[in-house]
Design an enzyme around this catalytic site. Structure first.
Site, PDB file in Angstrom:
ATOM      1  N   CYS A 273      -8.132   6.711  -0.138  1.00 56.56           N
ATOM      2  CA  CYS A 273      -7.432   6.853  -1.423  1.00 56.56           C
ATOM      3  C   CYS A 273      -7.570   5.670  -2.363  1.00 56.56           C
ATOM      4  CB  CYS A 273      -5.951   7.110  -1.172  1.00 56.56           C
ATOM      5  SG  CYS A 273      -5.665   8.756  -0.532  1.00 56.56           S
TER       6      CYS A 273
HETATM    7  C1  UDX Z   1      -2.419   5.407   0.675  1.00 58.82           C
HETATM    8  C2  UDX Z   1      -1.028   5.515   0.028  1.00 58.82           C
HETATM    9  O1  UDX Z   1      -0.126   4.627   0.692  1.00 58.82           O
HETATM   10  C3  UDX Z   1      -0.519   6.946   0.079  1.00 58.82           C
HETATM   11  O2  UDX Z   1       0.713   7.046  -0.608  1.00 58.82           O
HETATM   12  C4  UDX Z   1      -1.555   7.857  -0.575  1.00 58.82           C
HETATM   13  O3  UDX Z   1      -1.138   9.204  -0.503  1.00 58.82           O
HETATM   14  C5  UDX Z   1      -2.916   7.689   0.082  1.00 58.82           C
HETATM   15  O4  UDX Z   1      -3.305   6.308   0.054  1.00 58.82           O
HETATM   16  P1  UDX Z   1      -3.364   5.281   3.157  1.00 58.82           P
HETATM   17  O5  UDX Z   1      -4.694   5.046   2.517  1.00 58.82           O
HETATM   18  O6  UDX Z   1      -3.261   6.264   4.252  1.00 58.82           O
HETATM   19  O7  UDX Z   1      -2.278   5.699   2.049  1.00 58.82           O
HETATM   20  O8  UDX Z   1      -2.885   3.891   3.786  1.00 58.82           O
HETATM   21  P2  UDX Z   1      -1.969   2.664   3.358  1.00 58.82           P
HETATM   22  O9  UDX Z   1      -0.993   2.416   4.438  1.00 58.82           O
HETATM   23  O10 UDX Z   1      -1.430   2.789   2.005  1.00 58.82           O
HETATM   24  O11 UDX Z   1      -3.026   1.463   3.418  1.00 58.82           O
HETATM   25  C6  UDX Z   1      -4.193   1.455   2.596  1.00 58.82           C
HETATM   26  C7  UDX Z   1      -4.980   0.192   2.816  1.00 58.82           C
HETATM   27  O12 UDX Z   1      -4.269  -0.925   2.306  1.00 58.82           O
HETATM   28  C8  UDX Z   1      -5.274  -0.129   4.284  1.00 58.82           C
HETATM   29  O13 UDX Z   1      -6.600  -0.571   4.412  1.00 58.82           O
HETATM   30  C9  UDX Z   1      -4.301  -1.244   4.613  1.00 58.82           C
HETATM   31  O14 UDX Z   1      -4.784  -2.088   5.617  1.00 58.82           O
HETATM   32  C10 UDX Z   1      -4.216  -1.955   3.277  1.00 58.82           C
HETATM   33  N1  UDX Z   1      -2.949  -2.710   3.089  1.00 58.82           N
HETATM   34  C11 UDX Z   1      -1.764  -2.040   3.020  1.00 58.82           C
HETATM   35  C12 UDX Z   1      -2.998  -4.087   2.951  1.00 58.82           C
HETATM   36  O15 UDX Z   1      -4.059  -4.712   2.995  1.00 58.82           O
HETATM   37  N2  UDX Z   1      -1.809  -4.763   2.745  1.00 58.82           N
HETATM   38  C13 UDX Z   1      -0.622  -4.130   2.672  1.00 58.82           C
HETATM   39  O16 UDX Z   1       0.400  -4.822   2.471  1.00 58.82           O
HETATM   40  C14 UDX Z   1      -0.580  -2.736   2.815  1.00 58.82           C
END
Ligand code: UDX
Length: 446
Positions: A273
């Site tokens: 996403c």
């Molecule tokens: C995301 C959105 O959270 C969700 O609402 C939407 O519908 C789809 O995209 P997702 O991609 O499943 O969800 O994972 P998410 O937990 O949001 O993490 C995305 C990325 O960000 C991961 O690679 C994670 O490692 C990274 N991340 C997340 C960070 O580097 N730091 C953070 O503090 C949070």
């Protein structure tokens, strides 16, 4: 009122989790996909991807008869009251959104609607850029059905905010429901369905179609911005002795205007996403005459985090030819085997380009990683075997089992105990005492 019966077109994360979620609350659901392999697997209760609790709920739904899967979209429309469109919306090479699946799905639904007399509600749940439901989906639905949206059938846009790895939990406990409605009746029907599913306490935002579409992009772009912001501060920390981004994040997170979530610094965001949606929003903004410079920088900061990680390795090891690097974690985040835009990809590719050899371990993502790296890297079956004889280790995905590793594990098994914590899961004070420990956002020892 009797519960609406539901069909869902597109068995990706959103479609399958939505279907399973509704069925777990007693709704009757027919799931449709054009991939026979997916439909057969789902019918047998086998999810096409890993997601906590999905298999259990899927099997319960199939067993109770509330969940069915089929290739036949026409029958699915005929035998249900409401259809969610949850097909994929990947990126074109220029970053803009590829609407092929949305268009063909809307066309098929339109043809099926032509053969149905009863009112039917269509809901676009796929992530689509503002204007898509109104200007692309609606005309296609009207074209073959010979019906008008609003009178002949209902139309809503209802974005999904679930996270992989907690997709079932998020589906069953949403923070809010956003309903973009073509007309009041469509919105009322969907609102009533969701109230039956979630009760009356979940907040609802009711609006028009393009605003609902934009909310989804704005949401993801905001979270991506939060991550690139904290990574920017992390990079500054690395220049200031005795500072640590994890403590800075804590200090920020207690401010209720900021909140502690999405302030984990590291090697950057990946997944299906954030990278795709931020690019699509940038491309759309460019098209309508606004250069979204903030979001362009958010993506650049993210790309640089992977390069920066390799620079840290190089700074310590110098020449990388023939050096053995251990990679802990391959998936884009824990509790998933999804490799889409995983940060392991640019990091490993860059290390390979510089002549390093890679040994990697991920608890469940080896087969999806194989389709990315093939035999260019070595896959092993445990964290400890990954560390064996390595010159340096990079923690890429913060799987729970990696949190149990101790400095002695690195000391005992590696050729030289050098660890780069790309997700800030280890205590720097404990690790710095025993091994060479570097981490994103960790200032130097004064
Ligand atoms: C995301 C959105 O959270 C969700 O609402 C939407 O519908 C789809 O995209 P997702 O991609 O499943 O969800 O994972 P998410 O937990 O949001 O993490 C995305 C990325 O960000 C991961 O690679 C994670 O490692 C990274 N991340 C997340 C960070 O580097 N730091 C953070 O503090 C949070």
């Amino acid at each position: 009122m009797e519960s609406q019966t539901i069909s869902i077109v597109g068995l990706g994360y959103v479609g399958l989790c939505t279907g399973v979620g509704f069925a777990s609350k007693g709704f009757s659901v027919i799931m449709v996909d054009n991939d026979p392999k997916k439909v057969t697997a789902v019918t047998k209760g086998i999810p096409p991807f890993h997601e906590p609790d999905l298999e259990k709920l899927l099997q319960e739904g199939i067993k109770s008869g509330l969940l069915k899967a089929t290739l036949d979209i026409e029958q699915a429309i005929k035998n249900t009251d409401v259809t969610f469109i949850t097909v994929g919306t990947p990126s074109n090479p220029d970053g803009s959104i590829d609407l092929k699946q949305i268009k063909s799905c809307a066309t098929e639904i339109s043809k099926a609607l032509a053969k149905k007399d009863k009112y039917h509600l269509i809901i676009v749940k796929s992530t689509v850029v503002p204007g898509t439901t109104e200007n692309i989906v609606k005309p296609l639905l009207e074209k073959y059905s010979n019906k008008k949206a609003g009178s002949g059938f209902g139309l809503c846009m209802n974005p999904e905010f679930l996270r992989e790895g907690s997709a079932i939990f998020d589906t069953l406990h949403p923070d809010r429901i956003v309903i973009g409605e073509n007309d009041k009746e469509s919105g009322n029907l969907l609102h009533a369905m969701y109230q039956e599913l979630y009760g009356k306490t979940t907040p609802f935002v009711r609006t028009n179609l393009p605003t609902a579409e934009l909310i989804k992009y704005a949401n993801n772009a905001f979270l991506a911005t939060k991550i690139s912001y904290i990574n920017t501060i992390a990079n500054i920390c690395e220049k200031i002795p005795s500072t640590d981004i994890t403590v800075v994040s804590q200090g920020l997170g207690f401010d209720q205007r900021i909140n502690p979530q999405f302030l984990r610094a590291g090697i950057g965001y990946g997944g299906s996403c954030f990278p795709k949606d931020v690019n699509a929003l940038i491309a759309m903004a460019d098209q309508v005459g606004y250069s979204a410079i903030l979001l362009k920088d958010v993506q650049e900061v993210n790309e640089n985090q992977a390069k920066h990680t390799v620079e840290i390795v190089q700074k310590i090891l110098g020449e990388l030819v023939g050096k053995r690097i251990a990679i802990l974690g391959l998936a884009f985040k824990p509790d998933t085997d999804d490799m889409r835009e995983a940060r392991s990809i640019p990091i490993i590719n860059e290390l390979l380009n510089k002549g390093a050899t890679i040994t990697a371990y991920d608890p469940i993502a080896h087969s999806s990683a194989f389709s990315v790296f093939g035999n260019k890297i070595n896959y092993v079956n445990s964290a400890i075997s990954c560390l064996k004889d390595a010159d340096c280790c990079i923690l890429v995905t913060e799987w729970n089992e990696f949190k149990h590793l101790k400095p002695d594990d690195f000391k005992k098994h590696m050729k030289q105990p050098i660890l780069i914590d790309g997700r800030r899961i280890y205590n720097p004070t404990e690790y710095r005492k025993k091994i060479q420990f570097e981490a994103i956002g960790l200032g130097p020892i004064p």
